[in-house]
Design an enzyme around this catalytic site. Structure first.
Site, PDB file in Angstrom:
ATOM      1  N   LYS A   1     -65.272 114.180  76.625  1.00  0.00           N
ATOM      2  CA  LYS A   1     -64.488 112.948  76.698  1.00  0.00           C
ATOM      3  C   LYS A   1     -63.013 113.298  76.505  1.00  0.00           C
ATOM      4  O   LYS A   1     -62.679 114.437  76.171  1.00  0.00           O
ATOM      5  CB  LYS A   1     -64.935 111.925  75.660  1.00  0.00           C
ATOM      6  CG  LYS A   1     -64.967 112.439  74.223  1.00  0.00           C
ATOM      7  CD  LYS A   1     -65.559 111.383  73.292  1.00  0.00           C
ATOM      8  CE  LYS A   1     -67.048 111.223  73.527  1.00  0.00           C
ATOM      9  NZ  LYS A   1     -67.515 109.842  73.475  1.00  0.00           N
ATOM     10  N   ARG A   2     -62.169 112.337  76.737  1.00  0.00           N
ATOM     11  CA  ARG A   2     -60.737 112.532  76.537  1.00  0.00           C
ATOM     12  C   ARG A   2     -60.484 113.073  75.128  1.00  0.00           C
ATOM     13  O   ARG A   2     -61.101 112.636  74.153  1.00  0.00           O
ATOM     14  CB  ARG A   2     -60.038 111.174  76.732  1.00  0.00           C
ATOM     15  CG  ARG A   2     -58.554 111.172  76.532  1.00  0.00           C
ATOM     16  CD  ARG A   2     -57.960 109.880  77.090  1.00  0.00           C
ATOM     17  NE  ARG A   2     -58.604 108.691  76.552  1.00  0.00           N
ATOM     18  CZ  ARG A   2     -58.114 107.971  75.537  1.00  0.00           C
ATOM     19  NH1 ARG A   2     -56.993 108.328  74.956  1.00  0.00           N
ATOM     20  NH2 ARG A   2     -58.736 106.888  75.139  1.00  0.00           N
TER      21      ARG A   2
ATOM     22  N   LYS B   1     -61.295 110.219  68.598  1.00  0.00           N
ATOM     23  CA  LYS B   1     -62.611 110.637  69.101  1.00  0.00           C
ATOM     24  C   LYS B   1     -63.165 111.821  68.301  1.00  0.00           C
ATOM     25  O   LYS B   1     -64.323 112.173  68.420  1.00  0.00           O
ATOM     26  CB  LYS B   1     -62.526 110.970  70.590  1.00  0.00           C
ATOM     27  CG  LYS B   1     -62.222 109.731  71.444  1.00  0.00           C
ATOM     28  CD  LYS B   1     -62.107 110.074  72.921  1.00  0.00           C
ATOM     29  CE  LYS B   1     -61.731 108.858  73.757  1.00  0.00           C
ATOM     30  NZ  LYS B   1     -62.831 107.897  73.914  1.00  0.00           N
TER      31      LYS B   1
ATOM     32  N   HIS C   1     -59.910  96.838  76.404  1.00  0.00           N
ATOM     33  CA  HIS C   1     -60.697  98.053  76.185  1.00  0.00           C
ATOM     34  C   HIS C   1     -60.319  98.798  74.910  1.00  0.00           C
ATOM     35  O   HIS C   1     -60.820  99.898  74.702  1.00  0.00           O
ATOM     36  CB  HIS C   1     -60.523  99.014  77.366  1.00  0.00           C
ATOM     37  CG  HIS C   1     -61.268  98.620  78.593  1.00  0.00           C
ATOM     38  ND1 HIS C   1     -62.596  98.940  78.802  1.00  0.00           N
ATOM     39  CD2 HIS C   1     -60.884  97.930  79.687  1.00  0.00           C
ATOM     40  CE1 HIS C   1     -62.986  98.471  79.980  1.00  0.00           C
ATOM     41  NE2 HIS C   1     -61.970  97.850  80.532  1.00  0.00           N
TER      42      HIS C   1
ATOM     43  N   THR D   1     -69.107 104.800  77.372  1.00  0.00           N
ATOM     44  CA  THR D   1     -70.200 104.760  78.355  1.00  0.00           C
ATOM     45  C   THR D   1     -70.877 106.119  78.454  1.00  0.00           C
ATOM     46  O   THR D   1     -72.000 106.212  78.939  1.00  0.00           O
ATOM     47  CB  THR D   1     -69.690 104.338  79.743  1.00  0.00           C
ATOM     48  OG1 THR D   1     -68.592 105.167  80.129  1.00  0.00           O
ATOM     49  CG2 THR D   1     -69.246 102.881  79.745  1.00  0.00           C
TER      50      THR D   1
ATOM     51  N   LYS E   1     -74.896 107.259  79.250  1.00  0.00           N
ATOM     52  CA  LYS E   1     -75.319 108.255  80.242  1.00  0.00           C
ATOM     53  C   LYS E   1     -76.194 109.317  79.601  1.00  0.00           C
ATOM     54  O   LYS E   1     -77.225 109.722  80.161  1.00  0.00           O
ATOM     55  CB  LYS E   1     -74.088 108.887  80.884  1.00  0.00           C
ATOM     56  CG  LYS E   1     -73.255 107.924  81.699  1.00  0.00           C
ATOM     57  CD  LYS E   1     -71.843 108.447  81.951  1.00  0.00           C
ATOM     58  CE  LYS E   1     -70.943 107.339  82.483  1.00  0.00           C
ATOM     59  NZ  LYS E   1     -69.514 107.686  82.449  1.00  0.00           N
TER      60      LYS E   1
END
Length: 826
Positions: A563-564, A569, A372, A671, A675
C-alpha cells in the site's frame, strides 16, 4: 528497409474442430496487425500482437457501446457522472476479454499463430492514472456500474506520465516519469472534436442588465483546451458498456510565431508548456507555491471540462438545465473535484441566467460527495489569494454560498460563534483559506463515508458540526471490490476450485461464496485450497527470483503489506517487528520458528521525506537479515518496487497474511484488506476502517486483531502520549530501537535513523510504540496458527467464504438506490 515488416507469412488454415468464432477472431487480429500496424506475422513483436489483439477485441465492444449510449438518451434514463482525480484501471486486455466471455475463444485463435496470451498481457503497460486505493476504487466502481447496467461516465485526467515510476537505488526511492503512453493506447478513442475551453485568472465584470439585476461576466486571462479521450468500460458478460472520458490539456495557441521568428524559440513554446503541464503528472509536489497552483489548476481543469461536457449533452437532449437533478447525478470521489459546486453554480447563474434561488437547489440536488479520509491535509484547503487570482469568479460565488450558509446557521443557532467559525467555508486562522471539504458538504445532498467506522467518525470529528446542522446528509457506503478482477482474473486456480465446489453461480453471485463455509473443515477441500495457494506463492517466488536473485521458501508464511507508504499505515511498525523477530531467532535458534517472508511494496509521495526514509530502513534491515546465515532462511524481507495493479495481481493471490495495521481511526476503509481476504489470506490488523466489518463477517477466530482502539488512541493523544513510556516497558522494542539508532543496519551512516527513532521515543503521533507489544504478540499467534495446518486452512477458507458482501456490486447498488436514485439491473 526493415524487411521483417514486409516479408509475407504463409496463411493459417482453419484447424479441424476449431470454432468459427476463433477463426474469425484470428482473421481480424491478422488484419489489424497488417493494416493498422503495418507489420507482418513474421516480424511482429509481443507488443505488436498485443495492440492487434486489443484492437480486434475493441471492435467487439464498439457496436454495443454505441447502441447502449443511444438507448440511454432515447429512454431518458438518468446518468451517473463519476468525477475522480484517479482511475487506476490497470491492464485492460484480460479484463475486457474476460468480461466479454472471450478468453477460450482468444486462446484458440492465437494458438495456431504461436502467440502466447500471457506474453501479450505482460506487453500491455499499466495505465498510470492513479496512486492506490482511491484510484483502484474508482476503477472497480466503473466496472460495477457497467455490470449493473447503470448508465455512467467517468471523468478524470489523461496523465501523460501519471504518478511516477519508482526505482530503488541503494535502498532509496527514486522517481522517474511513467511511459505508459509511449507506444499509444489501443483502448482509447481520441475525440479532438470534443474540446472545452477552461479559463484561469483574468477579471470579473459586473454588467447591469436591469434595475433589479446585475450579470457577472468572467473574462479569463488565460485559456486552456481540454480534449477528450474515451475508453469503453465493459461490464461482466458484456451486460453494459460505459465511458471513461479523460481530459488532456492543450494550449489554444501552441506556438507564438512572433517570438519564434524573432529567435526566442524556447519562449515561443511557453504557453504550450504551461498548458500541457496540467495533464503531465498526477499529484505534482505542492511544497512550493507553483506546485500548489498546478494542483488547483488540475482540479479545476477536469471538473470544469466534465461539467461543460455533461451540460452540453443534457441541453442537446433535454433542452433545459432545470431538469438536471432528474437526469443527472454527479458523484465527487473525494475532495479533489469539490470546485464543481462553484463551477456548476457559475454555469447555471452566469451562462444560463438561472436565478440563484433556483440554481442553488439544482446544484445541491445534483451533487453528492464521497469523503475518503479523516486527515485534515487530505480534505484540502486553498489560500484565498490563490483562489482570487486563479479563479476570481468562483471565489465570489464561494463568498456568496458562505454568506447564505452562515445566515442559515445564525438563524438556527443564534449567538453560537464557535459553530459559525467551524462550519464556515473560509478558514480565518493563519492565513485565510477556502475549505474544499466544507464546500463539498454544503453543496451536496448526500455525503458518505466509506466504512461504518469511518462514517461514524466523520459525524463525530471533522464533520460533527455539519452533522448537527444536516442530520440526514451524512451516510455510509462501505467500499467494495470487483470480484471479476480480484478473484476470477488474478486467481484462476482458486476460481476453478470454487466453481467445482459451489457451481458456476459463484461467477455471477458473490453472495454464493457463503456456500463454501461447510467445506472449511473438510480435509480434502483444505488440501486443494492449500495447493492453489502454494502454486500462487511459487509464481510470486519466481518473480522475486528473476528480478532480485532472492530465493523465497513457498512453504513459509507470505506476510504481505502492499500500500502507499505513509506513517499512519505503519510500515514502520512492521519493520520494527521484523527486527525484533530477527533478534529472537538468533538468540533462540532451537525454537520451533514458523518460516516467514515479509513482503513490502508501495510508493511514498515524492516530497514525503520520512516515508522515503522508512523505505530505506526496510531495505537496510532486509540487506542484513537476508544475508545472515544464522537465520537459516527462517526470515526473509523483500521490497518490490513500482507497486501497481499488475504487481498486486501477482502478490494478492500469494499472500497468507494481510497486514492492515494502520493507527486506529485513521484508515477510512481500505480495499486491499478485502482483496486479500477474498483470496484466502488471514488479516492481522487494528480495529480500523473496513477491518471492523471484515471481523464481523469472518468471525473473531479467523482474524488477528491487536492494538489500541480509536477511542484509546484519542485518549492517549489528549494525555500527551510519549513513546518512551512504551519503550521502557518493552525489552524487544528497546533493543530494536537501540540497534537502529546505533547504526547496526546503516553502518555507512550510523546516524541515518536517529531522528526517526527520536520521534518514536517522543510524541509518536501514530502510536507505533504504543501498539508494538500487542502487534508482536499477535504475530506469534499467527505463527502458532500456521503450525496447525488444519486450523490455518479452515480460517483461510472461511475468509474467502465470508467476502461476498464486500463486492463493489453491492456498494454501487447502495449508491444507486440511496443516493443517485437510478435503477439497477442484476
Amino acid at each position: 528497409m526493415d524487411t521483417s515488416t514486409t516479408t509475407s507469412a504463409p496463411p493459417i488454415p482453419t484447424r479441424p474442430g476449431e470454432s468459427e468464432d476463433a477463426a474469425a477472431l484470428r482473421e481480424v487480429i491478422l488484419r489489424k496487425l497488417t493494416y493498422d500496424l503495418g507489420k507482418s506475422r513474421l516480424g511482429a513483436r509481443d507488443r505488436d500482437w498485443f495492440i492487434a489483439t486489443a484492437l480486434a477485441v475493441r471492435d467487439r465492444i464498439v457496436d454495443r457501446w454505441i447502441d447502449l449510449t443511444r438507448a440511454t438518451y432515447q429512454s431518458g434514463a438518468k446518468q451517473v457522472y463519476y468525477l475522480s482525480l484517479e482511475f487506476l484501471i490497470g491492464r485492460l486486455l484480460r479484463d475486457n476479454v474476460s468480461n466479454l466471455n472471450l478468453l477460450p475463444t482468444l486462446r484458440e485463435a492465437l494458438e495456431p499463430l504461436g502467440v502466447d496470451l500471457e506474453k501479450l498481457r505482460i506487453a500491455e503497460p499499466d495505465a498510470a492514472l492513479g496512486n492506490g486505493g482511491l484510484g483502484r476504487l474508482a476503477a472497480c466502481f466503473m466496472e460495477s456500474m457497467a455490470t449493473l447496467s447503470i448508465p455512467a461516465f467517468g471523468y478524470g485526467i489523461r496523465y501523460d506520465h501519471g504518478l511516477f515510476r519508482q526505482i530503488i537505488r541503494d535502498g532509496w526511492q527514486r522517481e522517474y516519469p511513467e511511459d505508459w503512453l509511449n507506444d499509444g493506447n489501443p483502448w482509447e478513442f481520441a475525440r479532438p472534436e470534443i474540446a472545452h475551453e477552461i479559463g484561469f485568472g483574468g477579471t470579473v465584470e459586473a454588467v447591469t442588465v436591469s434595475e433589479a439585476r446585475v450579470k457577472h461576466v468572467w473574462k479569463p486571462g488565460e485559456t486552456v483546451q481540454a480534449v477528450a479521450y474515451d475508453t469503453p468500460i465493459v461490464g461482466w458478460r458484456g451486460a453494459h458498456v460505459n465511458t471513461l472520458r479523460l481530459w488532456s490539456a492543450r494550449a489554444v495557441d501552441p506556438l507564438r510565431l512572433d517570438a519564434f521568428n524573432s529567435g526566442d524559440h524556447m519562449g515561443a513554446l511557453t504557453n504550450k508548456v504551461k498548458a500541457e503541464s496540467i495533464s503531465k503528472l498526477l499529484y505534482p509536489s505542492d511544497e512550493s507555491a507553483a506546485g500548489q497552483e498546478l494542483r488547483l489548476r488540475q482540479e479545476y481543469f477536469f471538473s470544469s471540462a466534465a461539467l461543460q461536457d455533461l451540460v452540453r449533452r443534457h441541453l442537446r437532449v433535454y433542452g433545459d438545465l432545470r431538469s438536471l437533478p432528474d437526469r443527472v447525478s454527479i458523484q465527487l470521489n473525494d475532495t479533489h473535484p469539490a470546485i464543481v459546486v462553484a463551477e456548476l453554480l457559475r454555469i447555471l447563474v452566469d451562462l444560463h441566467d438561472i436565478p440563484w434561488d433556483e440554481a442553488w437547489p439544482i446544484t445541491q440536488k445534483t451533487i453528492s460527495y464521497t469523503n475518503h479520509t479523516l486527515l485534515p491535509e487530505a480534505l484540502e484547503s486553498w489560500p484565498v489569494p490563490l483562489m482570487e487570482r486563479l479563479l476570481p469568479r468562483h471565489m465570489q460565488l464561494i463568498y456568496l454560498i458562505n454568506a447564505f450558509h452562515l445566515d442559515g446557521v445564525r438563524l438556527k443557532y443564534p449567538g453560537d460563534g464557535r459553530l459559525l467559525s467551524s462550519v464556515s467555508l473560509i478558514e480565518e486562522g493563519h492565513g485565510r483559506r477556502v475549505r474544499m471539504g466544507h464546500l463539498a458538504v454544503v453543496g451536496s445532498h448526500k455525503v458518505n463515508g466509506v466504512s461504518a467506522l469511518h462514517s461514524d467518525l466523520l459525524k463525530q470529528t471533522v464533520f460533527s458540526d455539519f452533522h448537527r446542522l444536516f442530520p440526514d446528509r451524512l451516510t455510509n457506503k462501505t467500499n467494495g471490490i470487483t470480484f471479476r478482477r480480484w478473484l476470477q482474473q488474478c486467481n484462476p486456480g482458486l476460481t476453478s476450485l470454487l466453481v467445482e465446489a459451489i457451481g458456476p453461480e459463484v461467477l455471477d453471485r458473490p453472495e454464493s461464496l457463503a456456500k463454501l463455509k461447510p467445506l472449511a473443515g473438510d480435509k480434502a477441500f483444505q488440501e486443494k485450497f492449500a495447493a492453489v495457494k502454494r502454486a500462487n506463492k511459487m509464481a510470486l517466488a519466481d518473480l522475486v527470483r528473476d528480478r532480485f536473485q532472492l530465493r523465497l521458501d513457498p512453504d513459509a508464511i507470505f506476510d504481505v503489506q502492499i500500500k502507499r507508504i505513509h506513517e499512519y499505515k505503519r510500515q514502520l511498525l512492521n519493520v520494527l517487528e521484523a527486527v525484533a523477530l530477527y533478534d529472537e531467532i538468533r538468540s533462540q535458534p532451537t525454537r520451533d520458528w514458523a518460516p516467514r517472508v515479509k513482503i513490502f511494496s508501495g510508493k511514498a509521495a515524492s516530497s514525503y521525506h520520512r516515508a522515503k526514509l522508512i523505505i530505506k530502513l526496510a531495505h537496510d534491515v532486509a540487506r542484513v537479515v537476508n544475508s545472515d546465515p544464522t537465520v537459516r532462511n527462517l526470515l526473509k524481507i523483500v521490497f518490490l518496487p513500482n507497486y501497481n495493479v499488475s504487481l498486486a495481481e501477482v502478490i494478492v493471490p500469494a499472500a497468507d497474511l494481510s497486514e492492515q495495521i494502520s493507527t486506529a481511526g485513521m484508515e477510512a476503509s481500505g480495499t486491499g484488506n478485502m482483496k486479500f481476504a477474498l483470496n484466502g489470506a488471514l488479516t492481522i490488523g487494528t480495529l480500523d476502517g473496513a477491518n471492523v466489518e471484515i471481523k464481523e463477517h469472518v468471525g473473531d477466530d479467523n482474524i488477528f486483531i491487536f492494538g489500541l482502539t480509536t477511542q484509546e488512541v484519542d485518549q492517549r493523544r489528549r494525555e500527551g502520549w510519549q513513546g518512551q513510556r512504551a519503550v521502557e516497558q518493552s525489552r524487544r522494542l528497546q533493543e530494536a530501537l537501540e540497534q537502529i539508532e546505533a547504526g547496526v543496519f546503516s553502518p555507512d551512516d550510523p546516524g541515518r535513523y536517529r531522528e526517526l527513532v527520536a520521534n518514536l521515543r517522543g510524541s509518536d503521533y501514530f502510536m507505533v510504540t504504543a501498539d508494538f507489544d500487542s502487534y508482536y504478540d499477535a504475530q506469534r499467534n499467527v505463527a502458532a496458527r500456521w503450525r496447525d495446518p488444519a486450523a490455518w486452512w479452515k480460517s483461510a477458507v472461511i475468509n474467502t467464504a465470508s467476502m461476498g458482501w464486500f463486492s463493489s456490486d453491492r456498494t454501487i447498488a447502495e449508491y444507486a438506490q440511496e443516493i443517485w436514485n437510478v435503477p439497477v439491473k442484476r
